[in-house]
Design a protein around this motif. Structure first.
Motif, PDB file in Angstrom:
ATOM      1  N   GLN A  75       0.812  -1.209   0.000  1.00 43.90           N
ATOM      2  CA  GLN A  75       0.000   0.000   0.000  1.00 43.90           C
ATOM      3  C   GLN A  75       0.850   1.265   0.000  1.00 43.90           C
ATOM      4  OE1 GLN A  75      -2.623  -0.430   3.338  1.00 43.90           O
ATOM      5  NE2 GLN A  75      -4.015  -1.800   2.249  1.00 43.90           N
ATOM      6  N   SER A  76       2.028   1.201   0.588  1.00 47.06           N
ATOM      7  CA  SER A  76       2.881   2.389   0.656  1.00 47.06           C
ATOM      8  C   SER A  76       3.950   2.405  -0.432  1.00 47.06           C
ATOM      9  CB  SER A  76       3.532   2.483   2.032  1.00 47.06           C
ATOM     10  OG  SER A  76       4.338   1.351   2.250  1.00 47.06           O
ATOM     11  N   ALA A  77       3.905   1.471  -1.343  1.00 50.32           N
ATOM     12  CA  ALA A  77       4.824   1.365  -2.472  1.00 50.32           C
ATOM     13  C   ALA A  77       6.264   1.081  -2.037  1.00 50.32           C
ATOM     14  CB  ALA A  77       4.755   2.610  -3.346  1.00 50.32           C
ATOM     15  N   PHE A  78       6.422   0.463  -0.893  1.00 48.07           N
ATOM     16  CA  PHE A  78       7.757   0.023  -0.470  1.00 48.07           C
ATOM     17  C   PHE A  78       8.055  -1.311  -1.132  1.00 48.07           C
ATOM     18  CE2 PHE A  78       7.295   2.404   3.767  1.00 48.07           C
ATOM     19  CZ  PHE A  78       7.958   3.501   3.270  1.00 48.07           C
ATOM     20  N   LYS A  79       9.304  -1.531  -1.419  1.00 45.33           N
ATOM     21  CA  LYS A  79       9.713  -2.808  -1.999  1.00 45.33           C
ATOM     22  C   LYS A  79      10.286  -3.668  -0.877  1.00 45.33           C
ATOM     23  CE  LYS A  79      10.705  -0.757  -6.404  1.00 45.33           C
ATOM     24  NZ  LYS A  79      11.719  -0.146  -7.202  1.00 45.33           N
ATOM     25  N   MET A  80       9.663  -4.772  -0.608  1.00 42.23           N
ATOM     26  CA  MET A  80      10.104  -5.669   0.452  1.00 42.23           C
ATOM     27  C   MET A  80      10.613  -6.965  -0.164  1.00 42.23           C
ATOM     28  SD  MET A  80       9.779  -4.404   3.390  1.00 42.23           S
ATOM     29  CE  MET A  80       9.548  -2.655   3.435  1.00 42.23           C
ATOM     30  N   PRO A  81      11.632  -7.539   0.437  1.00 35.64           N
ATOM     31  CA  PRO A  81      12.153  -8.816  -0.082  1.00 35.64           C
ATOM     32  C   PRO A  81      11.159  -9.947   0.187  1.00 35.64           C
ATOM     33  CG  PRO A  81      13.253  -8.236   1.966  1.00 35.64           C
ATOM     34  CD  PRO A  81      12.369  -7.076   1.604  1.00 35.64           C
ATOM     35  N   ASP A  82      11.218 -10.972  -0.655  1.00 34.71           N
ATOM     36  CA  ASP A  82      10.388 -12.154  -0.425  1.00 34.71           C
ATOM     37  C   ASP A  82      11.073 -13.017   0.619  1.00 34.71           C
ATOM     38  OD1 ASP A  82       8.441 -11.501  -2.262  1.00 34.71           O
ATOM     39  OD2 ASP A  82       9.535 -12.441  -3.934  1.00 34.71           O
ATOM     40  N   LEU A  83      10.387 -13.238   1.698  1.00 34.32           N
ATOM     41  CA  LEU A  83      10.957 -13.998   2.800  1.00 34.32           C
ATOM     42  C   LEU A  83      10.033 -15.138   3.175  1.00 34.32           C
ATOM     43  CD1 LEU A  83      12.023 -10.948   4.955  1.00 34.32           C
ATOM     44  CD2 LEU A  83      13.510 -12.328   3.534  1.00 34.32           C
ATOM     45  N   LYS A  84      10.619 -16.193   3.728  1.00 38.24           N
ATOM     46  CA  LYS A  84       9.840 -17.349   4.168  1.00 38.24           C
ATOM     47  C   LYS A  84       9.525 -17.183   5.653  1.00 38.24           C
ATOM     48  CE  LYS A  84      12.149 -20.409   0.960  1.00 38.24           C
ATOM     49  NZ  LYS A  84      13.084 -21.508   0.834  1.00 38.24           N
TER      50      LYS A  84
ATOM     51  N   ALA B   4      14.867  -4.120   6.037  1.00 32.90           N
ATOM     52  CA  ALA B   4      14.516  -3.601   4.710  1.00 32.90           C
ATOM     53  C   ALA B   4      13.527  -2.443   4.839  1.00 32.90           C
ATOM     54  CB  ALA B   4      13.922  -4.717   3.849  1.00 32.90           C
ATOM     55  N   MET B   5      12.568  -2.583   5.739  1.00 35.22           N
ATOM     56  CA  MET B   5      11.591  -1.515   5.924  1.00 35.22           C
ATOM     57  C   MET B   5      12.259  -0.258   6.474  1.00 35.22           C
ATOM     58  SD  MET B   5       7.990  -1.879   7.725  1.00 35.22           S
ATOM     59  CE  MET B   5       6.716  -1.200   6.710  1.00 35.22           C
ATOM     60  N   ALA B   6      13.181  -0.430   7.415  1.00 34.89           N
ATOM     61  CA  ALA B   6      13.899   0.726   7.968  1.00 34.89           C
ATOM     62  C   ALA B   6      14.709   1.416   6.876  1.00 34.89           C
ATOM     63  CB  ALA B   6      14.802   0.281   9.114  1.00 34.89           C
ATOM     64  N   ASP B   7      15.327   0.639   5.993  1.00 38.08           N
ATOM     65  CA  ASP B   7      16.081   1.237   4.886  1.00 38.08           C
ATOM     66  C   ASP B   7      15.153   2.019   3.962  1.00 38.08           C
ATOM     67  OD1 ASP B   7      18.374   0.102   5.888  1.00 38.08           O
ATOM     68  OD2 ASP B   7      18.382  -1.600   4.483  1.00 38.08           O
ATOM     69  N   GLN B   8      13.983   1.439   3.660  1.00 33.89           N
ATOM     70  CA  GLN B   8      13.011   2.114   2.792  1.00 33.89           C
ATOM     71  C   GLN B   8      12.521   3.414   3.445  1.00 33.89           C
ATOM     72  OE1 GLN B   8      11.490   1.175  -0.230  1.00 33.89           O
ATOM     73  NE2 GLN B   8      12.822  -0.591  -0.504  1.00 33.89           N
ATOM     74  N   LEU B   9      12.200   3.362   4.733  1.00 30.60           N
ATOM     75  CA  LEU B   9      11.731   4.557   5.439  1.00 30.60           C
ATOM     76  C   LEU B   9      12.823   5.626   5.499  1.00 30.60           C
ATOM     77  CD1 LEU B   9       9.692   2.994   8.372  1.00 30.60           C
ATOM     78  CD2 LEU B   9       8.784   4.299   6.448  1.00 30.60           C
ATOM     79  N   ASP B  10      14.045   5.202   5.697  1.00 31.39           N
ATOM     80  CA  ASP B  10      15.166   6.141   5.738  1.00 31.39           C
ATOM     81  C   ASP B  10      15.342   6.807   4.373  1.00 31.39           C
ATOM     82  OD1 ASP B  10      17.225   7.362   7.225  1.00 31.39           O
ATOM     83  OD2 ASP B  10      18.715   6.045   6.282  1.00 31.39           O
ATOM     84  N   ALA B  11      15.245   6.010   3.313  1.00 34.97           N
ATOM     85  CA  ALA B  11      15.369   6.569   1.962  1.00 34.97           C
ATOM     86  C   ALA B  11      14.229   7.548   1.685  1.00 34.97           C
ATOM     87  CB  ALA B  11      15.369   5.448   0.924  1.00 34.97           C
TER      88      ALA B  11
END
Length: 189
Positions: A130-139, A152-159
């Motif tokens: 919904q927020s257009a963040f790119k998250m890795p596919d994880l199991k 990954a989310m922290a990196d996206q938010l920082d960017a």
């Protein structure tokens, strides 16, 4: 006198050590009448036993010597028996039930944690979509997945924050509000 007794005891101990214990026990059994033998054989055993000792005190020394060996063997046998009983003792059902109960409890706890991780990852994926963040596919089976996802989310938010700050600087640079104070006053009137 003390040295003489010690020398005599040492001499008797070496004599007792050189004797065949099994033969001596058999001879004593014949002398006591425990073994079935003829009367002449018993008399020969008594004479042979009597010839072994010069004085009666040596018989007491022999009894002491045999008693020490008996006690040492008995202690060793008791320890072996205790070890055998400990090893062969069946596991009590209460211990088995308790360990099975603990295992089942731990399995339920692990299943609950895996379920929580899966729900958390699904929520993050939905939020990132919904927020257009790119998250890795994880199991969800990977215990480090949540950590990677949060990283990954922290990196996206920082960017995103950095890009917003850059945009704000650009806007401030282009439109210096201090210089355009007269435009602000006209809007207020």
């Amino acid at each position: 006198m003390y040295q003489k007794c010690n020398a005599s005891a040492a001499e008797m101990n070496t004599k007792f050590e050189s004797m065949d214990a099994a033969e001596l026990v058999k001879m004593l059994a014949i002398v006591r009448g425990i073994e079935r033998t003829s009367i002449p054989e018993r008399l020969i055993a008594v004479a042979e036993f009597a010839s072994l000792f010069d004085e009666p005190m040596q018989i007491v020394d022999l009894a002491h010597h045999l008693g020490v060996h008996y006690l040492a063997e008995k202690e060793r046998a008791d320890k072996l028996q205790a070890t055998l009983e400990m090893v062969s003792e069946p596991v009590r059902p209460s211990v088995i039930d308790k360990s099975a109960e603990d295992m089942a409890s731990k399995d339920r706890e692990i299943a609950g944690l895996k379920s929580s991780i899966a729900m958390l990852m699904a929520a993050f994926k939905l939020m990132s979509a919904q927020s257009a963040f790119k998250m890795p596919d994880l199991k969800s089976d990977d215990p480090m997945a949540v950590r990677q996802l949060l990283g990954a989310m922290a990196d996206q938010l920082d960017a995103t924050r950095n890009s917003l700050e850059d945009m704000m600087r650009e806007l401030t640079h282009r439109h210096d509000l201090n210089k355009q104070l007269h435009k602000m006053q006209r809007v207020n009137h």
